[in-house]
Design an enzyme around this catalytic site. Sequence first.
Site, mmCIF file in Angstrom:
data_model
loop_
_atom_site.group_PDB
_atom_site.id
_atom_site.type_symbol
_atom_site.label_atom_id
_atom_site.label_comp_id
_atom_site.label_asym_id
_atom_site.label_seq_id
_atom_site.Cartn_x
_atom_site.Cartn_y
_atom_site.Cartn_z
ATOM 1 C CD GLU A 105 40.284 88.701 18.161
ATOM 2 O OE1 GLU A 105 39.964 89.095 19.065
ATOM 3 O OE2 GLU A 105 39.598 89.347 16.899
ATOM 4 C CD GLU A 178 35.185 83.851 24.625
ATOM 5 O OE1 GLU A 178 35.351 84.891 24.182
ATOM 6 O OE2 GLU A 178 35.184 83.965 25.807
#
Length: 1045
Positions: A105, A178
């Site tokens: 995501e 991330e």
Amino acid sequence: MLRSARWPLRTRRNLPSATSPISSRRGYAAITDISSFPKVGEHLHGFTLKRIKQVPELELTALQLQHDKTGADYLHIARDDSNNVFSIGFKTNPPDDTGVPHILEHTTLCGSKKYPVRDPFFKMLPRTLSNFMNAFTSSDHTTYPFATTNPQDFRNLMSVYLDATLHPLLQENDFTQEGWRIGPENPLVGEGEGSESDKRLVFKGVVYNEMKGQMSDAGYLYYIRFQDHLFPAINNSGGDPQKITDLTWEQLRKFHGDHYHPSNAKLLTYGNMPLEGHLKEIDARLNGFEKITVDQDIKSPINLDEPKHIVVPGPLDPLMPPDRQHKTSVTWLMGDTADVVENFSLGVLSNLLMDGYGSPLYRNLIENGLGADFSPNTGYDSAGMRGVFSIGLTAVKEEDVPKVREAIAGTLLEVREKGFDQIKVDGILHQLELSLKHKTAHFGMGIMQRLKPGWFNGVDPMQSLAWKETVAAFKERHAKGDYLQSLLDKYLLNDRTLTFTMAPSESFSRELTDEENKRLAEKIGEATKQFSSEQEAQAYLEKRELELLEVQEKARNQDLSCLPTVHVKDIPRQKERYPLRHNEIGAVKVQWREAPTNGLTYFRGIQKFEHLPNELRELIPLFTSAIMRLGTRDKTMEQLEEMIKLKTGGVSVGYHSTPSPLSLTTFHEGLSFSGYALDQNVSGMFDLIRTLIIETDFDGPDAQQKIRELVQASASGAINSIAESGHSYARTYAEASLTPAGNLIEQTSGLTQVKFTNALASRTPAESLNDVVEKLKAIQSFAISNNDTLRVALTCGNESSSSNQEALRRFLDTLPSTVSIPAPTTTQSPYPRNSKSFFPLPYQVYYSAKAVQTVPYVDASGAPLEILAQLLTHKHLHHEIREKGGAYGGGAYARGLGGLFGMYSYRDPNPQNTMKIMSEAGEWARDRTWTAQDLEEAKLSVFQGYDAPQSVSREGMRLFLSGVSDDMLQTRRERLLDVTAEQVQSVADKFLVQRISESSTAILGEKKDWATDENGWRVRDLGMAEKVEQTEQQDTDELGAAVQP
């Protein structure tokens, strides 16, 4: 924050809800007329219309379509609402606990084929007028939604979202940024500089640190471990830090290829934009794909054919007594949630059993002292294919764990024998009726969030929209008698249960630290095997970290011309004004906003306090809770709750404070009262408000016991609340010393209030609360009055103004005309100015804030300060604190009303580095050459809030609550639109360079050796220092064991 791995928080009122239209019936008919749409079976722009349904009670028409080439599901909801919504989502069953759906995501939004810039999602934030942009990782699906009132903005964002999800770049450095990586704690320290800890190798990554923070929330940890055992087929989609470091970049890319495909997608659009335009754009994006077979498996829970008992270890809660550290719950499996009528009925049953202080489960579990509050999984959860019903408690004594189970079983049998009072069922149905009439500005986003979980798990979204049909079917079954009792018999009066208990472990935090150190050593060892020496491996990891920093730095000045944008010229210079009318009833000033409200009246009142003593102010939060708990001399709280549900859409009382828009030293404080009701029930609403405030019985025989319950429940949730919103607490404390209004907020809702509540909760049953009760009665004596210290506002239709004025007059006549506030008996020293405050808390990450005083709302410097906050957030702090520093979030803010400028970080692994960045941010902003595009983007960001759609109930509230007039707002609007680069540089220099020494700082988290008096830090205790210190000493003893290559 902008991205989150959401765990589905249950609500004990798990009922369908809806909101009513924003515009006229004529507009509704034009937008939703079935004759204006294709016929079922017709093909249009690559889609086939499968079904169409008109829902008059929601004033919408829903169309379900399927993409011919790929099979993508598409739901369009046509409604006369300019706040249009889009979302695309995918079924993403997690294959393990590495958090691959969550990390995907994040990385999906880091650049795509059509928009090959680094992190276009965040780069789009200042290029849009959207009022909502986000992405959600749920347990078994991932959704990317946005909302905007600007049609061009909608098209821009839809293009970015579709390309990001279907054609992401998924570069390796995005994965390491991330997801996770190993690198030196402070990579920019040169040879011979800094300390050994700066070179120490640690785990890094935005999601890794986010989930370390999430796991610090004991409520989340309990829920996720419960889910692990109830749904072992559904792994932790957010990611367990212990497993995240097993995920590889190749696995991430494969998961995207397998799941982010149109054949696995569900798209939704909502609002008044034409369907045809959506279809053309979406078909153009999907048409490059072929239909494939995808994993859309709907996972099932374990089979509960016999009682199961699970006990897992968990952390200590330092705000709760040592003997009340257990959490326990009992769970049953229910029926198929695709049966929307039974699903609705089970929501009603859940409400009846546990909603409100008069509910049977509250009385028999919490009121009887078995626990402080319901457990995080309590309630009816209908998000999956199979419904789940849980009842549990927190803050339970070890010896009471089996008693909780017995009390639950006994309560359900008692309810089965007595049945349910019709007045309670009527109250729930009345609440639903009002929810259909209540106008909200974010209906579309709300409906998307309600439909998507069920839609991904086999629930028909068309049936889910049919509120009227569902309620009618429920009423028919209920009218036959014993229907709700039959659901008890069918699902709950049996022993096919899972009893899930989390027991406190004193070594829990130490074991987490040990595990991370061991895992880090193993990962470093694996890396070392690829090199000739440990030194060479260390050098490689340091070099890789610097290369990532270089990539991040280059992205700061990247050409963003490929990204679409709206423009400041699209923002109207004049703000629409809502006509208001003012009059007086006696000495009470009344504000009227007359507008179409669907037969509802909205009320708000503010009782102003002058010279309120600190010892009473700190008790106002407890007072506002107590009057909704204790009852009166002749009415129990259960009876009052019944009347509230039957007569109103809800009433509330809370503390109110606001700084003056004209001066930083002037403020107003008092109590705020609010509620709404059908026009014919306004008098009843006023009677209830008066009864709750004036007649609550603080001298009743069980009043002190109920007050204990309230403070214990508040204390039991405080540590988790801080873990979830620690940056907000840090900001509030940092601001407390800067303005009088900031001081008030800290006392009533900040860490000071947490400490005060904890002290009350720590009193033993043998210790009297007489002193507290006397102060609560003192507050009650001046809480509301019929004189010039009270002002009220009503929003209603023209047709009900006269009757509402008469009802208000009668209400005011029942109030005392003269009240007095006692003189202070104690003094409280102000919060220290220019302070550096550290709060030791048992978290794995940190929350920090730095704040400085600025100017009042009407001052011309306020506008460039707002622009500066956006520029610092998007051009500097996000980059430095999040991308490079690894925190989950960071930014700047300017409180126009309040005269404060601040910076913060959220779930931050390196607060020392963050403090340095914040301290130097002013010089960075002053010395930067700001371009016209920079200012354009900052202004767009500011006006996302200024021009966000507003519910009718909020119209006129800015003036009523804070004294900011339309003229003041218009002046500020024009100043914002006209801000120049020179003005931004000037306020940066004045407030963040010249006055940075006058700022106040607060950090929350595990205490380290740098947080000392010698370094200027004041360590502040929340009343749990000894427990935290014991835990942290255990952790510190292990820190030295971190293996170096």
